[in-house]
Design a protein around this motif. Structure first.
Motif, PDB file in Angstrom:
ATOM      1  N   ARG A 184      53.694  32.974  37.948  1.00 54.52           N
ATOM      2  CA  ARG A 184      53.063  32.529  39.188  1.00 54.52           C
ATOM      3  C   ARG A 184      53.746  31.288  39.747  1.00 54.52           C
ATOM      4  O   ARG A 184      53.985  31.184  40.954  1.00 54.52           O
ATOM      5  N   GLU A 185      54.060  30.344  38.880  1.00 52.71           N
ATOM      6  CA  GLU A 185      54.712  29.114  39.342  1.00 52.71           C
ATOM      7  C   GLU A 185      56.076  29.398  39.957  1.00 52.71           C
ATOM      8  O   GLU A 185      56.487  28.721  40.907  1.00 52.71           O
ATOM      9  N   ARG A 186      56.787  30.376  39.441  1.00 48.05           N
ATOM     10  CA  ARG A 186      58.111  30.720  39.966  1.00 48.05           C
ATOM     11  C   ARG A 186      58.046  31.698  41.139  1.00 48.05           C
ATOM     12  O   ARG A 186      59.076  32.131  41.641  1.00 48.05           O
ATOM     13  N   GLY A 187      56.835  32.046  41.562  1.00 52.66           N
ATOM     14  CA  GLY A 187      56.691  32.910  42.723  1.00 52.66           C
ATOM     15  C   GLY A 187      57.052  34.360  42.463  1.00 52.66           C
ATOM     16  O   GLY A 187      57.362  35.106  43.409  1.00 52.66           O
ATOM     17  N   VAL A 188      57.007  34.797  41.211  1.00 50.83           N
ATOM     18  CA  VAL A 188      57.319  36.183  40.877  1.00 50.83           C
ATOM     19  C   VAL A 188      56.096  37.046  41.171  1.00 50.83           C
ATOM     20  O   VAL A 188      55.014  36.800  40.620  1.00 50.83           O
ATOM     21  N   PRO A 189      56.214  38.047  42.033  1.00 49.80           N
ATOM     22  CA  PRO A 189      55.061  38.909  42.305  1.00 49.80           C
ATOM     23  C   PRO A 189      54.779  39.815  41.113  1.00 49.80           C
ATOM     24  O   PRO A 189      55.700  40.227  40.401  1.00 49.80           O
ATOM     25  N   ILE A 190      53.537  40.124  40.884  1.00 44.79           N
ATOM     26  CA  ILE A 190      53.151  41.061  39.830  1.00 44.79           C
ATOM     27  C   ILE A 190      52.374  42.183  40.503  1.00 44.79           C
ATOM     28  O   ILE A 190      51.330  41.941  41.108  1.00 44.79           O
ATOM     29  N   ASP A 191      52.882  43.411  40.403  1.00 46.04           N
ATOM     30  CA  ASP A 191      52.335  44.521  41.163  1.00 46.04           C
ATOM     31  C   ASP A 191      51.668  45.592  40.297  1.00 46.04           C
ATOM     32  O   ASP A 191      50.818  46.324  40.786  1.00 46.04           O
ATOM     33  N   PHE A 192      52.074  45.708  39.045  1.00 46.81           N
ATOM     34  CA  PHE A 192      51.475  46.646  38.099  1.00 46.81           C
ATOM     35  C   PHE A 192      51.256  45.901  36.785  1.00 46.81           C
ATOM     36  O   PHE A 192      52.069  45.047  36.410  1.00 46.81           O
ATOM     37  N   VAL A 193      50.176  46.237  36.077  1.00 48.18           N
ATOM     38  CA  VAL A 193      49.862  45.560  34.817  1.00 48.18           C
ATOM     39  C   VAL A 193      49.471  46.601  33.786  1.00 48.18           C
ATOM     40  O   VAL A 193      48.735  47.551  34.084  1.00 48.18           O
ATOM     41  N   GLY A 194      49.954  46.418  32.563  1.00 44.47           N
ATOM     42  CA  GLY A 194      49.552  47.306  31.480  1.00 44.47           C
ATOM     43  C   GLY A 194      49.691  46.607  30.147  1.00 44.47           C
ATOM     44  O   GLY A 194      50.413  45.613  30.018  1.00 44.47           O
ATOM     45  N   GLY A 195      48.986  47.113  29.132  1.00 44.11           N
ATOM     46  CA  GLY A 195      49.102  46.493  27.821  1.00 44.11           C
ATOM     47  C   GLY A 195      48.288  47.210  26.778  1.00 44.11           C
ATOM     48  O   GLY A 195      47.584  48.180  27.052  1.00 44.11           O
TER      49      GLY A 195
END
Length: 602
Positions: A323-334
């Motif tokens: 988040r701090e580096r401005g990287v978008p996150i569009d899908f999440v899994g785990g």
């Protein structure tokens, strides 16, 4: 014989068609959209070359979802690997739209190669490119033509598509939106538009009854657009979209009011449309449209989080760094605890809320101190279930802001179970049901336990679901338990008085570590699927030390920053396909899966 205008006259593939024997035996035929050209396991008797239209390649493996391998465009061959190797086809190939195909019989092809060795060299180069792309577990040809049709009564949808067009253009691509005004255009016009644009967006409104059936037959992937704030409407597969539907290439966009806090009722929309995925877009919300533009252009970012007990707190630090580096996150899994952290991200929790909720659920008091007579497990699991209910409520997975999945291990079927739909807290309860520590979850007659048992780091599952770069955070490879960690306490009473019993007895560490040890093969497959692999140093954190939150978060934060610092370009662009302008510029390179020469024949 019909001509293929896209083939360069001096290419080896073009010369193949000019050879008298090959020319005489070549068959030219049409394949209606939705029809199968050849199937997985069929004999490889011909080399196929696409004249017009587009083909889609799919592979099915037992017990797994169909994998979309990519698009085969005009001028590109199909079935060449199996033909040359002399083996059956390894994939199903369908016409995504009405297509015209040239088929060269096997013997005629080999005779032509004997006469002109460059034909085989050219195909060999193409096969090497395709093999490299497949090794990266990405589609061999990315979709570039998308359709949008309404479901229910969403009102005009062209403004939504045109807004999406502007976002795609802002990423540096040539893109156009085409509606019913093109209903009477000839086939050649559509081919030219698709050839001269990086992306083409076809859109049909509800009242365009003549144009609407055309759209599903012309696209690589179809989006149905509905109103998320209205009751779901059942709608059968649109005319011409059966193949796209069967292969999981129909998605759903639910347009939400700008003030929506949490979508609701999305499961019913999925049931009514049979869509594979759902994306939520709030009116006027720029980040939502930017996300969808990344999805279409192959620049969406997937985040995969491994299990690992208390060490999985490091995932919260990784998210903070992204988040701090401005990287978008569009899908999440785990899997396991990684899925719990990822679910918070998909819920829309900011960093402060994530820290607060994770500490409240796991740090303030142990979630595993409701010790039970170990008939099914060492704990009752009641505290864990209550905390999941408190923090995730009745939220359905389809109502999350980000597409989310988690895995559990199905002891009944002997395979992993993929949770993409249903009640979120139930899926999370299954994915963290560590055998022997928590009682198993059930789904009908199926017994579900911790996802880490069968697939602790499911990056390969994410790769099959999206085409953009993947960030994987794995907390299981550091040095883990030692003999000291599983030593019998010298005094049981002293162990109880010290409060250490709240962590669970030493056997808990043993069971947790046993469940989160990935095999070399699984770990290699997961690493192969990731573009950025983050491995925080959490070796100093005991796997059941639920109070070690800050230390684990810091480890994940620093490891992620270090991984990002090694990149030479923005993370979202790691798999960015070059635009047509970039390919045509001096020194530009052709897209990986376009044939080195677009085939042509007279």
């Amino acid at each position: 014989m019909a001509s293929l205008p896209e083939i360069e006259a001096d290419s080896a593939l073009a010369r193949l068609f000019r050879q008298p024997d090959a020319r005489a035996e070549t068959i030219w035929f049409s394949v209606p959209g939705g029809s199968k050209l050849f199937g997985q396991g069929d004999p490889s008797d011909n080399l196929y070359v696409v004249r017009t239209g587009r083909l889609g390649a799919f592979r099915r493996e037992e017990g797994q979802e169909a994998q979309f391998l990519g698009v085969i465009r005009p001028g590109e061959p199909a079935g060449e690997m199996a033909l040359i190797a002399g083996i059956p086809h390894s994939a199903d190939v369908y016409a995504l739209r009405d297509s015209e195909i040239f088929a060269i019989p096997k013997q005629a092809f080999f005779d032509a190669c004997d006469a002109d060795a460059d034909v085989m060299i050219e195909l060999a180069k193409l096969m090497i490119l395709r093999s490299r792309q497949t090794a990266r577990r990405g589609p061999v040809g990315d979709p570039s033509v998308f359709g949008f049709i309404p479901v229910g009564r969403p009102g005009p949808i062209r403004p939504i598509v045109e807004r999406l067009e502007r976002e795609i253009a802002a990423l540096g691509y040539q893109v156009t939106t085409i509606g019913g005004e093109a209903a009477s255009a000839p086939t050649e016009w559509f081919s030219e538009v698709e050839r001269t644009h990086d992306f083409v967006l076809y859109v049909a409104e509800r009242d365009e009854t003549a144009w609407a059936p055309f759209v599903p037959r012309q696209v690589d992937r179809l989006f149905r657009v509905g109103r998320g704030d209205r009751p779901a409407e059942a709608s059968a597969s649109p005319h011409g979209a059966a193949t796209l539907q069967d292969q999981g290439l129909v998605d759903l966009i639910l347009v939400q009011p700008a003030e929506t806090v949490r979508p609701q009722g999305s499961e019913a929309w999925l049931d009514g449309t049979g869509a594979a995925r759902v994306f939520h877009v709030r009116r006027g919300n720029e980040p939502d449209f930017e996300r969808l533009a990344r999805v279409l252009t192959g620049q969406s970012v997937g985040l995969v989080l491994s299990g690992g007990g208390a060490r999985a707190y490091a995932h919260a630090g990784a998210i903070k760094a992204l988040r701090e580096r401005g990287v978008p996150i569009d899908f999440v899994g785990g899997s396991s605890m990684g899925a719990v952290v990822g679910a918070g991200l998909a819920m829309g929790w900011n960093q402060e809320e994530m820290d607060r909720r994770l500490k409240e659920a796991f740090v303030t008091t142990s979630p595993l101190d409701d010790i039970a007579l170990p008939l099914l497990a060492m704990t009752h699991g009641v505290k864990v279930s209550e905390r999941l209910a408190h923090h995730f409520g009745e939220t359905q997975i389809a109502d999350l802001w980000l597409p989310f999945f988690c895995l559990s291990s199905n002891l009944t079927t002997g395979a992993y179970q993929l949770h993409r739909r249903g009640l979120l807290r139930q899926a999370l309860r299954a994915t963290i049901s560590l055998p022997g520590v928590l009682p198993p979850a059930t789904d009908g007659q199926n017994v579900l336990v911790d996802g880490a048992v069968m697939k602790n780091f499911p990056a390969d599952i994410m790769r099959a679901a999206m085409t953009g770069p993947i960030v994987g955070v794995d907390v299981t490879t550091a040095r883990s338990i030692t003999a000291n960690d599983v030593a019998r306490p010298s005094s049981v009473w002293r162990w109880i008085r010290s409060g250490q019993w709240r962590l669970g007895p030493p056997i808990v560490s043993l069971l947790m570590r046993t469940a989160t040890v990935s095999t070399g093969r699984d770990l290699a497959a997961a690493r192969e699927a990731t573009d950025v692999l983050v491995q925080p140093d959490v070796s100093g954190i005991e796997i059941r030390d639920w109070e070690a939150y800050d230390e684990a978060v810091e480890a994940g934060y620093r490891a992620t920053l270090a991984a990002l610092d090694k990149l030479t370009r923005p993370l979202a662009e790691l798999r960015r396909r070059p635009s047509l302008r970039e390919q045509q510029a001096p020194g530009g390179h052709a897209a990986p899966f376009m044939a080195s020469a677009h085939a042509a024949a007279e």
